[in-house]
Write a protein that holds these residues in place. Structure first.
Motif, PDB file in Angstrom:
ATOM      1  N   GLU A 243     -23.232  37.100 -31.978  1.00  0.00           N
ATOM      2  CA  GLU A 243     -24.624  37.399 -31.646  1.00  0.00           C
ATOM      3  C   GLU A 243     -25.548  36.209 -31.901  1.00  0.00           C
ATOM      4  OE1 GLU A 243     -28.109  40.659 -32.820  1.00  0.00           O
ATOM      5  OE2 GLU A 243     -26.313  40.463 -34.052  1.00  0.00           O
ATOM      6  N   ALA A 244     -25.349  35.504 -33.010  1.00  0.00           N
ATOM      7  CA  ALA A 244     -26.256  34.414 -33.380  1.00  0.00           C
ATOM      8  C   ALA A 244     -26.239  33.288 -32.361  1.00  0.00           C
ATOM      9  CB  ALA A 244     -25.899  33.877 -34.768  1.00  0.00           C
ATOM     10  N   THR A 245     -25.064  32.936 -31.854  1.00  0.00           N
ATOM     11  CA  THR A 245     -24.943  31.806 -30.935  1.00  0.00           C
ATOM     12  C   THR A 245     -24.845  32.228 -29.474  1.00  0.00           C
ATOM     13  OG1 THR A 245     -22.520  31.796 -31.082  1.00  0.00           O
ATOM     14  CG2 THR A 245     -23.727  30.493 -32.714  1.00  0.00           C
ATOM     15  N   GLY A 246     -24.456  33.490 -29.226  1.00  0.00           N
ATOM     16  CA  GLY A 246     -24.245  33.955 -27.856  1.00  0.00           C
ATOM     17  C   GLY A 246     -22.902  33.544 -27.284  1.00  0.00           C
ATOM     18  N   ASP A 247     -22.046  32.934 -28.111  1.00  0.00           N
ATOM     19  CA  ASP A 247     -20.724  32.501 -27.661  1.00  0.00           C
ATOM     20  C   ASP A 247     -19.678  33.565 -27.968  1.00  0.00           C
ATOM     21  OD1 ASP A 247     -21.813  30.029 -26.894  1.00  0.00           O
ATOM     22  OD2 ASP A 247     -21.563  29.228 -28.923  1.00  0.00           O
ATOM     23  N   PHE A 248     -18.429  33.255 -27.597  1.00  0.00           N
ATOM     24  CA  PHE A 248     -17.316  34.153 -27.856  1.00  0.00           C
ATOM     25  C   PHE A 248     -16.203  33.399 -28.586  1.00  0.00           C
ATOM     26  CE2 PHE A 248     -19.469  35.916 -24.196  1.00  0.00           C
ATOM     27  CZ  PHE A 248     -19.517  37.276 -24.480  1.00  0.00           C
ATOM     28  N   ILE A 249     -15.720  33.986 -29.680  1.00  0.00           N
ATOM     29  CA  ILE A 249     -14.501  33.500 -30.310  1.00  0.00           C
ATOM     30  C   ILE A 249     -13.340  34.173 -29.593  1.00  0.00           C
ATOM     31  CG2 ILE A 249     -13.101  33.515 -32.404  1.00  0.00           C
ATOM     32  CD1 ILE A 249     -15.626  33.296 -34.036  1.00  0.00           C
ATOM     33  N   LYS A 255      -3.881  31.703 -31.681  1.00  0.00           N
ATOM     34  CA  LYS A 255      -4.758  30.577 -31.954  1.00  0.00           C
ATOM     35  C   LYS A 255      -6.165  30.903 -31.456  1.00  0.00           C
ATOM     36  CE  LYS A 255      -1.602  27.950 -33.761  1.00  0.00           C
ATOM     37  NZ  LYS A 255      -1.617  27.605 -35.197  1.00  0.00           N
ATOM     38  N   TYR A 256      -7.179  30.391 -32.193  1.00  0.00           N
ATOM     39  CA  TYR A 256      -8.566  30.744 -31.909  1.00  0.00           C
ATOM     40  C   TYR A 256      -9.383  29.518 -31.491  1.00  0.00           C
ATOM     41  CZ  TYR A 256      -7.626  35.257 -34.082  1.00  0.00           C
ATOM     42  OH  TYR A 256      -7.112  36.497 -34.378  1.00  0.00           O
ATOM     43  N   GLY A 257     -10.344  29.778 -30.626  1.00  0.00           N
ATOM     44  CA  GLY A 257     -11.300  28.757 -30.195  1.00  0.00           C
ATOM     45  C   GLY A 257     -12.609  29.425 -29.818  1.00  0.00           C
ATOM     46  N   ILE A 258     -13.545  28.644 -29.291  1.00  0.00           N
ATOM     47  CA  ILE A 258     -14.865  29.175 -28.939  1.00  0.00           C
ATOM     48  C   ILE A 258     -15.195  28.802 -27.501  1.00  0.00           C
ATOM     49  CG2 ILE A 258     -17.332  29.154 -29.473  1.00  0.00           C
ATOM     50  CD1 ILE A 258     -16.582  28.397 -32.342  1.00  0.00           C
ATOM     51  N   ILE A 259     -15.623  29.794 -26.725  1.00  0.00           N
ATOM     52  CA  ILE A 259     -16.027  29.580 -25.330  1.00  0.00           C
ATOM     53  C   ILE A 259     -17.417  30.174 -25.140  1.00  0.00           C
ATOM     54  CG2 ILE A 259     -15.483  30.053 -22.913  1.00  0.00           C
ATOM     55  CD1 ILE A 259     -12.569  30.182 -23.641  1.00  0.00           C
ATOM     56  N   GLY A 260     -18.295  29.431 -24.439  1.00  0.00           N
ATOM     57  CA  GLY A 260     -19.647  29.898 -24.175  1.00  0.00           C
ATOM     58  C   GLY A 260     -19.701  30.791 -22.949  1.00  0.00           C
ATOM     59  N   ILE A 261     -20.850  31.435 -22.725  1.00  0.00           N
ATOM     60  CA  ILE A 261     -20.992  32.308 -21.563  1.00  0.00           C
ATOM     61  C   ILE A 261     -20.997  31.508 -20.264  1.00  0.00           C
ATOM     62  CG2 ILE A 261     -22.205  34.106 -22.832  1.00  0.00           C
ATOM     63  CD1 ILE A 261     -24.804  33.072 -21.690  1.00  0.00           C
ATOM     64  N   ASP A 262     -21.157  30.184 -20.383  1.00  0.00           N
ATOM     65  CA  ASP A 262     -21.066  29.315 -19.212  1.00  0.00           C
ATOM     66  C   ASP A 262     -19.620  28.918 -18.912  1.00  0.00           C
ATOM     67  OD1 ASP A 262     -20.588  27.684 -21.361  1.00  0.00           O
ATOM     68  OD2 ASP A 262     -22.204  26.265 -20.929  1.00  0.00           O
TER      69      ASP A 262
END
Length: 499
Positions: A243-249, A255-262
């Protein structure tokens, strides 16, 4: 028929015709008047603000709104909570009280804390087992109106995870709660080829941003619920909305990473775990092969993943009113390596070596003593070596150049007092720090040093000049007390040997 009768008949016909015309005109005028009245009534009706909550008109809600001259709408927090299905209380979730300058709202998945004059909402995920809060910002601070706490409609959306729409032309407000939207879209997603919406509370909150985390029973993706457009493809093993960043883990092959709504990858999918530590600092806690590190929002290493633990378990320090164990006294990250604790700042600089056995005091020999980790007004952390204690400030320095037997907290009548004992003598820690010239005004975030250092320096100089004891007198007093305290001096010598 003579001419006289014919004229009379013609006159009578004309009068009848004129009368009919008059009646028709009158009827037309009445119809026009009725249409005008109806139109005017509709206009008046349309000019009255109407509020709909989950598609049901709510007249009571309308009466709670306060609209300021600039058009900003405010709502009373606790009254609105009743309409949106939340419980609400005075005080803080983790520090129960009747303090009406604070309040929190609670549902099954989350508790959100709000404070007068603050635009920061601290949120605790009740589905998780840790005590670390996240936070989001409102457009304007909480304000008091007639003794009640109010927030803007932006704050309402963020505190209650709701959607808010205002149609200025129709003068209509529409509010949707998260659960209502989830229920509304449950059948819709079947048409898009998905089986269910993620029931993880953090993911459910994405619906307020017009996004749905969905699954086909094998994988997870993110879609626009209005038309089914893919935001993230349904190919991940797990997805968690931030919620704070608007991104998705996202998770793939454990394995984990982070992807944005773009759809851009912000952090490569290469870690065993990822967790947001602090939004303002822009830091994530990551792990690899059971070792922990810290990265920034772009995936850059701040602290390499080679440590046994990062962050303190604050569940042992409930009375310390801490919101997170990851960053203490504004800018210090506790890190354990080789079973010893050290401290890093949020830029990744190590400010305290790995030499402490533990951080914080845990009471074990006094019913009166309360566990203590930080003294907030002075921004100092309690640290321990060989069962003896000292304090560390936000620069990693020891304001008290000694080790003592105990540094703890007592609470009487709701008032907190910080004490330390050495050689069977008890000292008030705050008084002691004052005598050493450690000022409360120095409790500033070191990340803002560039903008506040001049003011702090001026204040420190002014206060030191006005103090009846000079710095030399403070040092002399400190030395005298240490000489009277054989055990304290021994502790200091122990520190010197370890260093």
């Amino acid at each position: 028929m003579n001419l006289l009768d014919e004229d009379f008949s013609n006159n009578k016909t004309k009068k009848t015709s004129n009368l009919i015309k008059i009646i028709i005109v009158f009827i037309v005028l009445i119809v026009i008047a009725i249409i005008g009245i109806v139109a005017y009534m509709m206009y008046l009706q349309g000019s009255v603000l109407r509020v709909y909550v989950d598609d049901m008109e709510n007249a009571d809600f309308e009466n709670l709104l306060v609209v300021e001259q600039d058009g900003t709408m405010y709502v009373p927090i606790r009254a609105i909570a009743n309409y949106l299905g939340y419980n609400s209380y005075n005080g803080e979730y983790s520090n129960k009280s009747e303090d009406n300058s604070k309040c929190y709202v609670e549902c099954e998945g989350e508790a959100a804390n709000l404070t007068l004059n603050s635009n920061k909402i601290y949120k605790l995920n009740l589905e998780e087992n840790d005590n670390n809060y996240t936070y989001v910002y409102m457009d304007k601070p909480v304000k008091a109106i007639n003794g009640e706490l109010y927030i803007t409609t932006d704050g309402m959306q963020k505190a209650f995870n709701a959607s808010f729409f205002y149609d200025q032309e129709k003068n209509r407000i529409t509010i949707y709660t998260t659960q209502y939207l989830i229920n509304a879209y449950t059948n819709t997603i079947l048409n898009y080829g998905y089986t269910k919406i993620s029931d993880v509370f953090e993911n459910e909150k994405a619906v307020a941003k017009n996004m749905l985390v969905v699954t086909d029973e094998k994988h997870y993706g993110v879609i626009n619920p209005s038309d089914g457009t893919e935001i993230l493809e349904c190919k991940y093993d797990d997805i968690r909305y931030q919620e704070a960043t608007g991104d998705f883990i996202v998770c793939s092959d454990d394995k984990y990473g982070i992807i944005g709504i773009d759809k851009k990858t912000k952090v490569t999918i290469s870690y065993d775990s990822i967790e947001l530590m602090d939004y303002d600092a822009g830091l994530y806690l990551v792990s690899k092969n059971s070792r922990y590190g810290v990265i920034d929002l772009k995936g850059n290493n701040i602290i390499y993943a080679e440590n046994e633990q990062i962050g303190v378990d604050i569940s042992r320090f409930e009375d310390n009113d801490l919101k997170t164990g990851y960053i203490l006294v504004d800018n210090l990250i506790p890190v354990m390596k080789n079973s010893k604790w050290g401290l890093f700042d949020t830029k990744g600089n190590q400010v305290v070596e790995f030499e402490y056995d533990s951080l914080g005091y845990v009471a074990n020999n006094s019913r009166e003593a309360t566990n203590l980790l930080v003294i907030p007004d002075y921004n100092v952390i309690v640290a321990c070596i060989d069962d003896r204690y000292t304090l560390l400030n936000s620069s990693g320095e020891q304001p008290i150049k000694a080790f003592v037997d105990d540094i703890y907290m007592v609470i009487n009548g709701g008032e907190k007092q910080y004490l330390m004992t050495a050689n069977n003598r008890t000292y008030d820690v705050e008084d002691y720090l004052d005598k050493l010239g450690v000022l409360e005004s120095e409790s500033t975030n070191t990340t803002n040093t560039n903008t506040t250092s001049n003011t702090t320096a001026d204040n420190t100089q002014s206060n030191n000049q006005g103090n009846s004891e000079t710095a030399e007198e403070n040092n002399a007093q400190n030395n005298e007390e240490q000489q009277n305290n054989g055990e304290t001096q021994n502790g200091e010598n122990q520190q010197g040997e370890q260093q």
